[in-house]
Enzyme design. Sequence first.
Site, mmCIF file in Angstrom:
data_model
loop_
_atom_site.group_PDB
_atom_site.id
_atom_site.type_symbol
_atom_site.label_atom_id
_atom_site.label_comp_id
_atom_site.label_asym_id
_atom_site.label_seq_id
_atom_site.Cartn_x
_atom_site.Cartn_y
_atom_site.Cartn_z
ATOM 1 N N ARG A 3 -3.118 -10.322 4.864
ATOM 2 C CA ARG A 3 -3.448 -10.355 3.432
ATOM 3 C C ARG A 3 -2.280 -9.773 2.632
ATOM 4 O O ARG A 3 -1.949 -8.605 2.805
ATOM 5 C CB ARG A 3 -4.729 -9.535 3.195
ATOM 6 N N LYS A 10 0.830 -1.209 0.000
ATOM 7 C CA LYS A 10 0.000 0.000 0.000
ATOM 8 C C LYS A 10 0.855 1.247 0.000
ATOM 9 O O LYS A 10 2.022 1.229 0.404
ATOM 10 C CB LYS A 10 -0.980 -0.034 1.172
HETATM 11 N N1 PMM Z 1 -7.131 -4.078 0.604
HETATM 12 C C1 PMM Z 1 -7.369 -4.119 -0.722
HETATM 13 C C2 PMM Z 1 -8.344 -4.986 -1.251
HETATM 14 N N2 PMM Z 1 -9.029 -5.815 -0.440
HETATM 15 N N3 PMM Z 1 -9.496 -6.642 1.714
HETATM 16 C C3 PMM Z 1 -9.277 -6.615 3.033
HETATM 17 N N4 PMM Z 1 -9.992 -7.427 3.839
HETATM 18 N N5 PMM Z 1 -8.365 -5.783 3.598
HETATM 19 C C4 PMM Z 1 -7.613 -4.924 2.850
HETATM 20 O O1 PMM Z 1 -6.812 -4.168 3.430
HETATM 21 C C5 PMM Z 1 -7.827 -4.909 1.436
HETATM 22 C C6 PMM Z 1 -8.785 -5.801 0.897
HETATM 23 C C7 PMM Z 1 -6.614 -3.207 -1.633
HETATM 24 O O2 PMM Z 1 -5.423 -3.777 -2.042
HETATM 25 P P1 PMM Z 1 -5.204 -4.524 -3.467
HETATM 26 O O3 PMM Z 1 -5.724 -3.617 -4.534
HETATM 27 O O4 PMM Z 1 -3.766 -4.730 -3.594
HETATM 28 O O5 PMM Z 1 -5.937 -5.836 -3.451
#
Ligand code: PMM
Length: 285
Positions: free
Chosen positions: A262, A223
């Site tokens: 994650r 991020k």
């Molecule tokens: N961040 C992203 C997408 N999905 N889900 C959860 N539960 N927590 C998060 O912090 C989260 C998520 C955004 O990141 P990405 O675009 O790299 O998937």
Amino acid sequence: MTAAVRPVLPQRPTDRPLVMGVVNVTPDSFSDGGRYFDAAAAVAHGQQLVAQGADIVDIGGESTRPGAVRPTVAEELARVIPVVQGLADTDAWISVDTMRAEVAQAAVDAGARIINDVSGGLADPQMAAVAARTGAGFVVMHWRGHSHDMQTRAVYDDVTADVCRELADQVGAALDAGVAREQIVIDPGLGFAKTAEQNWVLLQHLSALQEMQLPVLVGASRKSFLSKVGSKDGRPVPAEQRDFATAAVSVVLAQAEVWAIRVHDVRSTFAACDVVRHLKEASDS
Ligand code: PMM
């Protein structure tokens, strides 16, 4: 003989958090957009994450990067469902990263066992009902609005207390809709309506979230608040080079004994968790 009860959520091993590997089937996610847009490539990537040890594979068809344009429901279904089907037989749990009840229902029908809703039930009024009806795991993330203007909402009196209170409201709404407490996971939503500084404060105060007595999932991977970490000249580190900083955060998360982490790069987070395990064993001996 009593029948074995099927667990609603994967159990956290005693010595490390669960690792959730990310498969973004999107043309535009900030860290890996376009790389696994093709279903076969996304399935192959998911299988690779499982081979590397991912306990959960999180499949998403909508980018939440600031300013992203939402796909239609039909587009999101076409992206996500073939990948869920292609991975349904693997050893890992499948979660679907969606804010839409219709997509969540179709993904559960196709084999997903966890609904990961970054809006925590706020974007689609039917989402909690789908979670209740299907009995799937339900990730309730702290959320204040869609990506196009979420950063204008990053205003808090006390970010930790405000996030905990708002998350408790979201959890309460899910329970009211019939979701069982055993289905629910909470997530502070790093980067969603949060400044870089607010993300660091939340990471430093994870115990406040853990006091809610629900499993805690944290997603810091690649991020933008990590873009300054390890930069020698002050220039932002590009997203695909933020796995070192991500792994360092995973050390902190493993030490805090969160339920799950994650990440995009599973191997480096596994190594981070291993470091913490060795230290714990050393302190116990
Ligand atoms: N961040 C992203 C997408 N999905 N889900 C959860 N539960 N927590 C998060 O912090 C989260 C998520 C955004 O990141 P990405 O675009 O790299 O998937």
